[in-house]
Motif scaffolding. Sequence first.
Motif, PDB file in Angstrom:
ATOM      1  N   ILE A  76      35.910 -62.171 -25.557  1.00 25.85           N
ATOM      2  CA  ILE A  76      36.971 -62.808 -24.842  1.00 25.85           C
ATOM      3  C   ILE A  76      37.492 -63.965 -26.446  1.00 25.85           C
ATOM      4  N   ASP A  77      37.914 -64.225 -25.838  1.00 25.98           N
ATOM      5  CA  ASP A  77      39.586 -65.254 -27.144  1.00 25.98           C
ATOM      6  C   ASP A  77      38.784 -66.752 -26.819  1.00 25.98           C
ATOM      7  N   CYS A  78      37.555 -67.077 -27.280  1.00 26.75           N
ATOM      8  CA  CYS A  78      37.536 -68.184 -26.977  1.00 26.75           C
ATOM      9  C   CYS A  78      35.880 -68.149 -28.260  1.00 26.75           C
ATOM     10  N   ASP A  79      36.385 -70.253 -28.877  1.00 30.90           N
ATOM     11  CA  ASP A  79      35.321 -70.653 -29.305  1.00 30.90           C
ATOM     12  C   ASP A  79      34.464 -70.382 -29.001  1.00 30.90           C
ATOM     13  N   PRO A  80      32.907 -70.083 -29.010  1.00 35.35           N
ATOM     14  CA  PRO A  80      31.935 -70.455 -28.326  1.00 35.35           C
ATOM     15  C   PRO A  80      31.446 -71.495 -28.254  1.00 35.35           C
ATOM     16  N   HIS A  81      31.681 -72.735 -29.101  1.00 39.02           N
ATOM     17  CA  HIS A  81      31.290 -73.999 -29.306  1.00 39.02           C
ATOM     18  C   HIS A  81      31.811 -74.663 -28.024  1.00 39.02           C
ATOM     19  N   ASP A  82      33.450 -73.794 -27.473  1.00 39.02           N
ATOM     20  CA  ASP A  82      34.085 -74.972 -27.008  1.00 39.02           C
ATOM     21  C   ASP A  82      33.339 -75.093 -25.055  1.00 39.02           C
ATOM     22  N   PRO A  83      33.558 -76.558 -24.916  1.00 39.31           N
ATOM     23  CA  PRO A  83      32.552 -76.499 -23.595  1.00 39.31           C
ATOM     24  C   PRO A  83      33.403 -76.507 -21.934  1.00 39.31           C
ATOM     25  N   ARG A  84      34.084 -75.671 -22.209  1.00 41.64           N
ATOM     26  CA  ARG A  84      34.635 -74.937 -20.967  1.00 41.64           C
ATOM     27  C   ARG A  84      33.614 -73.531 -21.376  1.00 41.64           C
ATOM     28  N   MET A  85      33.078 -72.789 -22.358  1.00 47.13           N
ATOM     29  CA  MET A  85      33.294 -71.350 -22.737  1.00 47.13           C
ATOM     30  C   MET A  85      32.573 -71.269 -21.221  1.00 47.13           C
ATOM     31  N   ARG A  86      31.128 -71.941 -21.410  1.00 51.15           N
ATOM     32  CA  ARG A  86      30.778 -71.275 -19.768  1.00 51.15           C
ATOM     33  C   ARG A  86      31.235 -70.866 -19.225  1.00 51.15           C
ATOM     34  N   GLY A  87      32.483 -72.175 -18.267  1.00 50.89           N
ATOM     35  CA  GLY A  87      32.933 -71.181 -17.172  1.00 50.89           C
ATOM     36  C   GLY A  87      34.093 -70.517 -17.395  1.00 50.89           C
ATOM     37  N   ILE A  88      34.715 -70.072 -18.492  1.00 53.18           N
ATOM     38  CA  ILE A  88      35.506 -69.354 -18.622  1.00 53.18           C
ATOM     39  C   ILE A  88      34.650 -67.894 -18.733  1.00 53.18           C
ATOM     40  N   LEU A  89      33.385 -67.542 -19.367  1.00 51.70           N
ATOM     41  CA  LEU A  89      33.043 -66.377 -19.612  1.00 51.70           C
ATOM     42  C   LEU A  89      32.166 -66.237 -18.163  1.00 51.70           C
ATOM     43  N   THR A  90      31.933 -67.186 -16.767  1.00 51.57           N
ATOM     44  CA  THR A  90      31.857 -66.799 -15.738  1.00 51.57           C
ATOM     45  C   THR A  90      33.084 -66.422 -14.701  1.00 51.57           C
ATOM     46  N   ARG A  91      34.032 -66.631 -15.170  1.00 57.96           N
ATOM     47  CA  ARG A  91      35.013 -66.668 -14.247  1.00 57.96           C
ATOM     48  C   ARG A  91      35.717 -64.711 -15.164  1.00 57.96           C
ATOM     49  N   TYR A  92      35.375 -64.747 -16.199  1.00 58.62           N
ATOM     50  CA  TYR A  92      35.658 -63.106 -16.809  1.00 58.62           C
ATOM     51  C   TYR A  92      34.850 -62.407 -16.239  1.00 58.62           C
ATOM     52  N   LEU A  93      34.018 -62.815 -16.360  1.00 56.67           N
ATOM     53  CA  LEU A  93      32.199 -61.549 -15.435  1.00 56.67           C
ATOM     54  C   LEU A  93      32.853 -61.453 -13.534  1.00 56.67           C
ATOM     55  N   ARG A  94      33.890 -62.681 -12.861  1.00 60.54           N
ATOM     56  CA  ARG A  94      33.992 -61.822 -11.776  1.00 60.54           C
ATOM     57  C   ARG A  94      34.907 -61.549 -11.958  1.00 60.54           C
ATOM     58  N   GLY A  95      36.227 -61.979 -12.475  1.00 58.57           N
ATOM     59  CA  GLY A  95      36.984 -60.747 -12.488  1.00 58.57           C
ATOM     60  C   GLY A  95      36.839 -59.133 -12.715  1.00 58.57           C
ATOM     61  N   VAL A  96      35.676 -59.097 -13.988  1.00 52.28           N
ATOM     62  CA  VAL A  96      35.665 -57.400 -14.593  1.00 52.28           C
ATOM     63  C   VAL A  96      33.712 -57.041 -13.593  1.00 52.28           C
ATOM     64  N   ARG A  97      33.672 -57.836 -12.177  1.00 51.65           N
ATOM     65  CA  ARG A  97      32.228 -57.543 -11.966  1.00 51.65           C
ATOM     66  C   ARG A  97      32.688 -55.749 -10.893  1.00 51.65           C
ATOM     67  N   ALA A  98      33.016 -55.396 -10.431  1.00 54.09           N
ATOM     68  CA  ALA A  98      33.117 -54.253 -10.308  1.00 54.09           C
ATOM     69  C   ALA A  98      32.527 -53.172 -11.476  1.00 54.09           C
ATOM     70  N   LEU A  99      33.520 -53.455 -12.018  1.00 54.64           N
ATOM     71  CA  LEU A  99      33.625 -52.151 -13.940  1.00 54.64           C
ATOM     72  C   LEU A  99      31.674 -52.466 -13.974  1.00 54.64           C
ATOM     73  N   VAL A 100      31.134 -54.231 -14.005  1.00 54.78           N
ATOM     74  CA  VAL A 100      29.915 -54.251 -13.920  1.00 54.78           C
ATOM     75  C   VAL A 100      28.626 -53.802 -13.924  1.00 54.78           C
ATOM     76  N   GLU A 101      29.030 -53.524 -12.310  1.00 53.04           N
ATOM     77  CA  GLU A 101      28.348 -53.533 -10.621  1.00 53.04           C
ATOM     78  C   GLU A 101      28.095 -51.757 -11.215  1.00 53.04           C
ATOM     79  N   ARG A 102      29.210 -50.931 -11.058  1.00 54.92           N
ATOM     80  CA  ARG A 102      29.422 -49.612 -11.380  1.00 54.92           C
ATOM     81  C   ARG A 102      29.175 -48.983 -12.554  1.00 54.92           C
ATOM     82  N   HIS A 103      29.622 -49.529 -13.924  1.00 54.97           N
ATOM     83  CA  HIS A 103      29.776 -48.656 -15.267  1.00 54.97           C
ATOM     84  C   HIS A 103      29.941 -49.103 -16.141  1.00 54.97           C
ATOM     85  N   TRP A 104      29.606 -50.665 -16.446  1.00 61.97           N
ATOM     86  CA  TRP A 104      29.844 -50.544 -17.376  1.00 61.97           C
ATOM     87  C   TRP A 104      28.078 -51.862 -17.629  1.00 61.97           C
TER      88      TRP A 104
END
Length: 389
Positions: A76-104
């Motif tokens: 993820i292209d984001c500074d981990p010190h960015d206060p928005r990072m948790r929200g970005i991480l959450t939305r990213y994992l929602r976006g790739v959820r199907a792959l995490v559930e079955r393959h990654w």
Amino acid sequence: MAPLLEVTWTDPVTDRQGFLVIDRLVRGVCSGGLRMRAGCTLDEVRGLAAGMTRKEALYYRPSNRYVPLGGAKGGIDCDPHDPRMRGILTRYLRGVRALVERHWTTGEDLGLHQKLIDEVVTEIGMESSIQAVYPLLPDRAAAISRLRRAFSLSVDGIALPDLAGGIGVAEAALASLTELGLPHEGTRAVIQGFGSMGGSTARYLAQAGLRIVAVSDALGVITNPAGLDVELLLRSRNAFGEIPRSCLRPGDTTLPVDAWLSVDTDVLVPAAISYCITPANQHLVRARLIVEAANLPVLPAAEASLTARGIHVVPDFVANSATNAWWWWTLFGDIDASISEATHQIRTEMHRILSTVFALARSTPTTLRAAAVAFTTDQLASIDGLAAG
């Protein structure tokens, strides 16, 4: 060979981008961490995913319950010190959820801690960041329990998952010194980065008798030719691997952040960021051995120049592979939830792998990286044969 799948994701709130590359699948599953850093690119994640394929293949042993998985990586292209990072991480994992559930299957990498990944995975309603591997487990309940117990273990307050990678890097350095005919006692080492990987590497090298003459963090370089007190620095660092200068002893001095490369040493361990040893700065390296604890820290053109100068480079997919292997050995039941078993297995396997790689490098002759690629190519052929059978 081209990757099996590449995904580029754009955050609808911040326009930040995230990436997922699946290099290959074995039995339908792949493995590789998720990193977060400002400037992360698809090219970077693609290279890391290919490295994960080789990192997995290193540990194929027909007698093991653990059959290596395919390689993958997320970024993820984001500074981990960015206060928005948790929200970005959450939305990213929602976006790739199907792959995490079955393959990654994924876990912490640069800029992200496993605890945060676990919290977000639970928050969005998934079981685990490694749930894709669950169908391959002969006894899922026992496997999950074993891994949970392993994650609860610690040494002097440092969790076993944070130590495993450093044990592997340290053993890669020690095995390489032995292969090169160099002593352990008194040999000087410099560690760039003092997070979980760099810190535990420093600990185990110091315990083996090496003299840690410099470590660096985001604030700069701390050096002492007589050797630093590694345990003091470990007790003093914060969650980002930063060391308060108030804890330094008489004789410890500080240097600018980019001075780590030119400290006089025998072993250099880049354990922080990728692409930090370049054609433009490689001439500053004074070590005889570089052990890549970070992912892709030495650019190929720089490595060619280092090799011409007689400097050996242990590639990242070998040196920093122990955490990944330890997860799967524990989950599949090749070792128990035990500090002693984990330490013994990591050390034994790293010495086996390095002795094989050095032998291949001498017989060809070629670099350690080329020898390691040849070794893992043979291993991948065996894994493919097993899957086909």
